[in-house]
Design a protein around this motif. Structure first.
Motif, mmCIF file in Angstrom:
data_model
loop_
_atom_site.group_PDB
_atom_site.id
_atom_site.type_symbol
_atom_site.label_atom_id
_atom_site.label_comp_id
_atom_site.label_asym_id
_atom_site.label_seq_id
_atom_site.Cartn_x
_atom_site.Cartn_y
_atom_site.Cartn_z
ATOM 1 N N PHE A 183 38.612 3.244 -95.178
ATOM 2 C CA PHE A 183 37.785 4.107 -94.338
ATOM 3 C C PHE A 183 37.759 5.551 -94.812
ATOM 4 N N ASP A 184 38.903 6.128 -95.113
ATOM 5 C CA ASP A 184 38.960 7.539 -95.486
ATOM 6 C C ASP A 184 39.237 7.754 -96.966
ATOM 7 N N ARG A 185 40.093 6.943 -97.541
ATOM 8 C CA ARG A 185 40.415 7.082 -98.958
ATOM 9 C C ARG A 185 40.852 5.727 -99.502
ATOM 10 N N ALA A 186 40.637 5.536 -100.782
ATOM 11 C CA ALA A 186 41.002 4.274 -101.417
ATOM 12 C C ALA A 186 42.518 4.106 -101.402
ATOM 13 N N PRO A 187 43.002 2.874 -101.308
ATOM 14 C CA PRO A 187 44.451 2.645 -101.346
ATOM 15 C C PRO A 187 45.022 2.941 -102.716
ATOM 16 N N PRO A 188 46.338 3.078 -102.835
ATOM 17 C CA PRO A 188 46.961 3.304 -104.140
ATOM 18 C C PRO A 188 46.687 2.136 -105.088
ATOM 19 N N ARG A 217 34.516 1.154 -89.785
ATOM 20 C CA ARG A 217 35.223 2.327 -89.269
ATOM 21 C C ARG A 217 34.736 2.676 -87.865
ATOM 22 N N SER A 218 33.436 2.597 -87.624
ATOM 23 C CA SER A 218 32.911 2.913 -86.288
ATOM 24 C C SER A 218 33.436 1.915 -85.254
ATOM 25 N N GLN A 219 33.577 0.653 -85.665
ATOM 26 C CA GLN A 219 34.093 -0.350 -84.731
ATOM 27 C C GLN A 219 35.594 -0.156 -84.491
ATOM 28 N N ARG A 220 36.324 0.200 -85.542
ATOM 29 C CA ARG A 220 37.736 0.512 -85.347
ATOM 30 C C ARG A 220 37.902 1.680 -84.382
ATOM 31 N N ASP A 221 37.114 2.734 -84.597
ATOM 32 C CA ASP A 221 37.223 3.908 -83.738
ATOM 33 C C ASP A 221 36.898 3.564 -82.287
ATOM 34 N N ALA A 222 35.917 2.680 -82.101
ATOM 35 C CA ALA A 222 35.566 2.265 -80.746
ATOM 36 C C ALA A 222 36.713 1.513 -80.090
ATOM 37 N N MET A 223 37.386 0.649 -80.858
ATOM 38 C CA MET A 223 38.502 -0.096 -80.281
ATOM 39 C C MET A 223 39.677 0.832 -79.979
ATOM 40 N N LEU A 224 39.966 1.772 -80.868
ATOM 41 C CA LEU A 224 41.051 2.712 -80.606
ATOM 42 C C LEU A 224 40.760 3.545 -79.361
ATOM 43 N N ALA A 225 39.522 3.987 -79.204
ATOM 44 C CA ALA A 225 39.160 4.779 -78.029
ATOM 45 C C ALA A 225 39.293 3.948 -76.758
ATOM 46 N N ALA A 226 38.860 2.697 -76.827
ATOM 47 C CA ALA A 226 38.963 1.824 -75.652
ATOM 48 C C ALA A 226 40.415 1.542 -75.295
ATOM 49 N N LEU A 227 41.265 1.341 -76.291
ATOM 50 C CA LEU A 227 42.686 1.117 -76.027
ATOM 51 C C LEU A 227 43.308 2.342 -75.368
ATOM 52 N N ASP A 273 44.029 1.982 -91.593
ATOM 53 C CA ASP A 273 43.198 2.860 -92.412
ATOM 54 C C ASP A 273 42.060 2.116 -93.100
ATOM 55 N N GLY A 274 41.911 0.847 -92.798
ATOM 56 C CA GLY A 274 40.860 0.041 -93.405
ATOM 57 C C GLY A 274 40.988 -1.390 -92.943
#
Length: 399
Positions: free
Chosen positions: A212-217, A297-307, A322-323
């Motif tokens: 979502f924000d940066r590629a993994p190592p 990412r938008s769906q993750r953010d929605a679930m975090l907000a709902a939780l 993070d992804g």
């Protein structure tokens, strides 16, 4: 008569007794009733499937290469696709090290057949991907879970359990089921320890592009290529219905994996391989995958907000991935996720209990409190309703 009883003329192999139905797929049957909002399935969102691109690729393949596409093919895979895989990896890989598989699940099956004997030790993360446990189990290994935290496997416990192990299986990026990723420091230390212990690593990476924000190592395979076998998939960036994955093996190991592949299915679908190669030609993935990342990412953010909104004061704990596709949660003390599931389904929401993902801890009360939530196949409105329903069930169970 028990439907699983066989007439006396049929004698099952011993390994057949270790072939059990997927706990998740059995659970999903309960969730299929109309009106249930499901956070249970590990399915990519169908809205991300590039249908038009495949329609064009299908016509082009049939027009330009139809007879070859519909004929038997080489077991190693379509050369152009193997070259694309090798070129897309972040360390030098010869296309001759790439074996195209019928989904990455077949890669796990081939690994088990080639590397595991009855009684041999296999190490996995805690918790780990249930499909890997299913693939390994028929070979009758001793499967040990290595203690793990949010950065990955704990190296002190790995050292204590590594003696005689055939390999360590892990998913370093946005792991299924927890969504966690292994840190750069842990990867570096693990690669060094594995080399010291001469412990092979089977590195499974179906979710690595879904950051979502940066590629993994960089992968462990990039740090220790001779000691790693790498598995990848086209299911999460193109479509799972293609049933295409790949493995990258050290040259000394490749021939035996190829022989196991030949015995299993001769080759993966040649027509599908040609279509995938056509679709991925040029910069298609560079344009397509960012759209998947943005949606998830938008769906993750929605679930975090709902939780945050619905679970306040209920004692539920969860992580922030993070992804990937999954979020991992832990119920309050005294609750069991498997026992809670029927109540949740009655309330119109489904999840996957976490205990089946533990190799050797399904009776552990801590494992029984865990659950996996997938956020990628539900709309924001469904996420809001589903998390509210789950909160009501937990509130009732703790009240």
């Amino acid at each position: 008569m028990n439907p699983y009883d066989l007439p006396s003329t049929w004698v099952l192999a011993r390994r057949a007794s270790r072939m059990n139905p997927s706990a998740i797929r059995e659970i999903l049957k309960v969730t299929e009733r109309p009106g249930v909002i499901s956070f249970a399935g590990g399915l990519p969102s169908p809205s991300t499937f590039p249908v038009d691109a495949f329609a064009a690729a299908s016509a082009r393949v049939l027009q330009e290469d139809g007879p070859a596409a519909l004929q038997y093919a080489a077991s190693e895979g379509f050369p152009a696709l193997r070259q694309q895989v090798a070129a897309g990896l972040p360390w030098p890989v010869d296309p001759d090290q790439v074996l195209i598989t019928t989904g990455s699940q077949q890669g796990l099956d081939l690994v088990a057949k080639v590397l595991v004997d009855a009684g041999s030790r296999v190490l996995v993360e805690t918790p780990t991907y249930l499909g890997a446990l299913q693939a390994f189990a028929p070979m009758e290994p001793e499967i040990l879970g290595v203690r793990s935290d949010y950065e990955g496997v704990q190296l002190d416990d790995l050292r204590a359990k590594a003696e005689g192990a055939r390999f360590l299986y892990l998913l370093p990026n946005f792991q299924n089921p927890t969504g966690r990723s292994m840190s750069e420091a842990r990867r570096a230390a693990l690669a060094e320890l594995a080399a010291e212990l001469r412990l092979p690593i089977v590195e499974d990476n179906p979710y690595g592009e879904l950051w979502f924000d940066r590629a993994p190592p960089p992968p462990l395979s990039a740090r220790h290529p001779d000691g790693c076998l790498y598995l990848g998939s086209f299911s999460k960036v193109l479509a799972p219905g293609l049933r295409l994955g790949f493995l990258v093996a050290p040259p000394a190991l490749y021939p035996k994996l190829l022989q196991a592949k030949q015995a299993a299915d001769l080759h993966s679908p040649g027509f599908n391989q040609r279509m995938a190669a056509q679709v991925m030609a040029g910069d298609f993935l560079q344009r397509h995958v960012p759209r998947i990342r943005a949606l998830y990412r938008s769906q993750r953010d929605a679930m975090l907000a709902a939780l945050e909104r619905e679970m306040a004061g209920l004692g539920l704990q969860w992580n922030v991935p993070d992804g990937g596709m999954f979020l991992w949660a832990r119920l309050p003390h005294g609750l069991d996720a498997l026992e809670l599931l029927p109540r949740a389904v009655e309330a119109g929401v489904a999840f996957v209990p976490g205990a089946p993902f533990y190799a050797d801890g399904s009776e552990d009360p801590e494992a029984q409190r865990t659950l996996r939530l997938s956020f990628v196949t539900a709309s924001v409105a469904e996420i809001d309703r589903g998390i509210a329903a789950l909160a009501a069930v937990i509130r009732q169970a703790t009240g």
